[in-house]
Design a protein around this motif. Structure first.
Motif, PDB file in Angstrom:
ATOM      1  N   GLU A  22       0.833  -1.208   0.000  1.00  7.56           N
ATOM      2  CA  GLU A  22       0.000   0.000   0.000  1.00  7.56           C
ATOM      3  C   GLU A  22       0.866   1.256   0.000  1.00  7.56           C
ATOM      4  O   GLU A  22       1.810   1.387   0.780  1.00  7.56           O
ATOM      5  N   THR A  23       0.539   2.163  -0.907  1.00  7.15           N
ATOM      6  CA  THR A  23       1.213   3.446  -1.023  1.00  7.15           C
ATOM      7  C   THR A  23       0.140   4.515  -1.173  1.00  7.15           C
ATOM      8  O   THR A  23      -0.810   4.332  -1.926  1.00  7.15           O
ATOM      9  N   VAL A  24       0.284   5.612  -0.465  1.00  3.08           N
ATOM     10  CA  VAL A  24      -0.644   6.732  -0.611  1.00  3.08           C
ATOM     11  C   VAL A  24      -0.013   7.739  -1.559  1.00  3.08           C
ATOM     12  O   VAL A  24       1.111   8.209  -1.330  1.00  3.08           O
ATOM     13  N   VAL A  25      -0.730   8.045  -2.635  1.00  2.00           N
ATOM     14  CA  VAL A  25      -0.288   9.036  -3.610  1.00  2.00           C
ATOM     15  C   VAL A  25      -1.079  10.319  -3.354  1.00  2.00           C
ATOM     16  O   VAL A  25      -2.304  10.320  -3.421  1.00  2.00           O
ATOM     17  N   MET A  26      -0.360  11.369  -3.009  1.00  2.00           N
ATOM     18  CA  MET A  26      -0.983  12.674  -2.815  1.00  2.00           C
ATOM     19  C   MET A  26      -0.798  13.476  -4.100  1.00  2.00           C
ATOM     20  O   MET A  26       0.330  13.671  -4.546  1.00  2.00           O
ATOM     21  N   LEU A  27      -1.915  13.910  -4.685  1.00  2.00           N
ATOM     22  CA  LEU A  27      -1.849  14.700  -5.909  1.00  2.00           C
ATOM     23  C   LEU A  27      -1.868  16.187  -5.571  1.00  2.00           C
ATOM     24  O   LEU A  27      -2.320  16.591  -4.497  1.00  2.00           O
ATOM     25  N   GLN A  28      -1.400  16.996  -6.489  1.00  2.00           N
ATOM     26  CA  GLN A  28      -1.304  18.437  -6.271  1.00  2.00           C
ATOM     27  C   GLN A  28      -2.659  19.083  -6.020  1.00  2.00           C
ATOM     28  O   GLN A  28      -2.737  20.111  -5.345  1.00  2.00           O
ATOM     29  N   VAL A  35      -2.845   3.197  -3.431  1.00  2.00           N
ATOM     30  CA  VAL A  35      -2.334   2.453  -4.589  1.00  2.00           C
ATOM     31  C   VAL A  35      -1.630   1.187  -4.121  1.00  2.00           C
ATOM     32  O   VAL A  35      -0.814   1.228  -3.202  1.00  2.00           O
ATOM     33  N   TYR A  36      -1.952   0.062  -4.801  1.00  2.00           N
ATOM     34  CA  TYR A  36      -1.286  -1.213  -4.528  1.00  2.00           C
ATOM     35  C   TYR A  36      -0.435  -1.667  -5.713  1.00  2.00           C
ATOM     36  O   TYR A  36       0.546  -2.368  -5.532  1.00  2.00           O
ATOM     37  N   ASP A  37      -0.857  -1.310  -6.928  1.00  2.00           N
ATOM     38  CA  ASP A  37      -0.088  -1.665  -8.115  1.00  2.00           C
ATOM     39  C   ASP A  37      -0.420  -0.672  -9.211  1.00  2.00           C
ATOM     40  O   ASP A  37      -1.419   0.046  -9.122  1.00  2.00           O
ATOM     41  N   ILE A  38       0.457  -0.608 -10.211  1.00  2.00           N
ATOM     42  CA  ILE A  38       0.242   0.350 -11.298  1.00  2.00           C
ATOM     43  C   ILE A  38       0.498  -0.290 -12.658  1.00  2.00           C
ATOM     44  O   ILE A  38       1.236  -1.258 -12.770  1.00  2.00           O
ATOM     45  N   VAL A  51      -0.767   6.937 -15.496  1.00  2.00           N
ATOM     46  CA  VAL A  51      -0.734   5.809 -14.564  1.00  2.00           C
ATOM     47  C   VAL A  51      -2.160   5.374 -14.261  1.00  2.00           C
ATOM     48  O   VAL A  51      -3.015   6.205 -13.973  1.00  2.00           O
ATOM     49  N   THR A  52      -2.390   4.075 -14.328  1.00  2.00           N
ATOM     50  CA  THR A  52      -3.658   3.489 -13.893  1.00  2.00           C
ATOM     51  C   THR A  52      -3.337   2.627 -12.682  1.00  2.00           C
ATOM     52  O   THR A  52      -2.375   1.854 -12.698  1.00  2.00           O
ATOM     53  N   THR A  53      -4.147   2.750 -11.636  1.00  2.00           N
ATOM     54  CA  THR A  53      -3.854   2.063 -10.381  1.00  2.00           C
ATOM     55  C   THR A  53      -4.787   0.883 -10.132  1.00  2.00           C
ATOM     56  O   THR A  53      -5.927   0.864 -10.592  1.00  2.00           O
ATOM     57  N   ASN A  54      -4.261  -0.072  -9.401  1.00  2.00           N
ATOM     58  CA  ASN A  54      -5.039  -1.159  -8.816  1.00  2.00           C
ATOM     59  C   ASN A  54      -5.814  -2.007  -9.823  1.00  2.00           C
ATOM     60  O   ASN A  54      -6.954  -2.397  -9.564  1.00  2.00           O
ATOM     61  N   ILE A  55      -5.182  -2.304 -10.974  1.00  2.00           N
ATOM     62  CA  ILE A  55      -5.879  -3.131 -11.964  1.00  2.00           C
ATOM     63  C   ILE A  55      -5.201  -4.465 -12.234  1.00  2.00           C
ATOM     64  O   ILE A  55      -5.812  -5.339 -12.829  1.00  2.00           O
ATOM     65  N   SER A  56      -3.947  -4.612 -11.820  1.00  2.00           N
ATOM     66  CA  SER A  56      -3.255  -5.848 -12.151  1.00  2.00           C
ATOM     67  C   SER A  56      -2.382  -6.295 -10.983  1.00  2.00           C
ATOM     68  O   SER A  56      -1.297  -5.752 -10.799  1.00  2.00           O
ATOM     69  N   PRO A  57      -2.828  -7.141 -10.137  1.00  2.00           N
ATOM     70  CA  PRO A  57      -3.983  -8.013 -10.284  1.00  2.00           C
ATOM     71  C   PRO A  57      -5.273  -7.404  -9.772  1.00  2.00           C
ATOM     72  O   PRO A  57      -6.325  -8.030  -9.849  1.00  2.00           O
ATOM     73  N   GLY A  58      -5.223  -6.225  -9.225  1.00  2.00           N
ATOM     74  CA  GLY A  58      -6.418  -5.628  -8.640  1.00  2.00           C
ATOM     75  C   GLY A  58      -6.581  -6.097  -7.207  1.00  2.00           C
ATOM     76  O   GLY A  58      -5.984  -7.076  -6.778  1.00  2.00           O
ATOM     77  N   ARG A  59      -7.338  -5.351  -6.457  1.00  2.00           N
ATOM     78  CA  ARG A  59      -7.554  -5.685  -5.053  1.00  2.00           C
ATOM     79  C   ARG A  59      -8.984  -5.309  -4.718  1.00  2.00           C
ATOM     80  O   ARG A  59      -9.419  -4.194  -4.996  1.00  2.00           O
ATOM     81  N   GLU A  60      -9.701  -6.246  -4.128  1.00  2.00           N
ATOM     82  CA  GLU A  60     -11.095  -5.991  -3.791  1.00  2.00           C
ATOM     83  C   GLU A  60     -11.215  -4.759  -2.907  1.00  2.00           C
ATOM     84  O   GLU A  60     -10.501  -4.613  -1.914  1.00  2.00           O
ATOM     85  N   GLY A  61     -12.094  -3.858  -3.292  1.00  2.00           N
ATOM     86  CA  GLY A  61     -12.335  -2.645  -2.527  1.00  2.00           C
ATOM     87  C   GLY A  61     -11.405  -1.494  -2.862  1.00  2.00           C
ATOM     88  O   GLY A  61     -11.633  -0.376  -2.413  1.00  2.00           O
TER      89      GLY A  61
END
Length: 88
Positions: A22-28, A35-38, A51-61
């Protein structure tokens, strides 16, 4: 046409290397993304990845989000609450 050097190589590598962590991405704009994967890529001539997040393998919720690396203000490790990346 020659490929432009990406300005975000360190950021993309850090997110990629944390795959599954788990990583928290703070945007401007103030958005906070968990985010768990990209998956990422560059369009022709771009210096910043999309960047698209959490799609491979994805994580429920986990929400699927899309952003440009140029929008990132910082990355936070929620396990230690430490900032692990700050945009320059």
């Amino acid at each position: 046409m020659a490929r432009l050097p990406e300005l975000d190589e360190d950021l993309v590598k850090l997110l990629h290397d944390r795959d599954g962590v788990e990583t928290v991405v703070m945007l401007q704009d103030g958005r906070r993304l968990v985010v768990y994967d990209i998956a990422w890529g560059y369009d022709i001539g771009d210096q910043w990845a999309h960047v698209t997040t959490n799609i491979s393998p994805g994580r429920e919720g986990a929400a699927v989000d899309v952003f440009l690396t140029s929008e990132v203000a910082s990355l936070i490790d929620p396990g230690t609450d430490q900032r692990i990346y700050t945009a320059s």
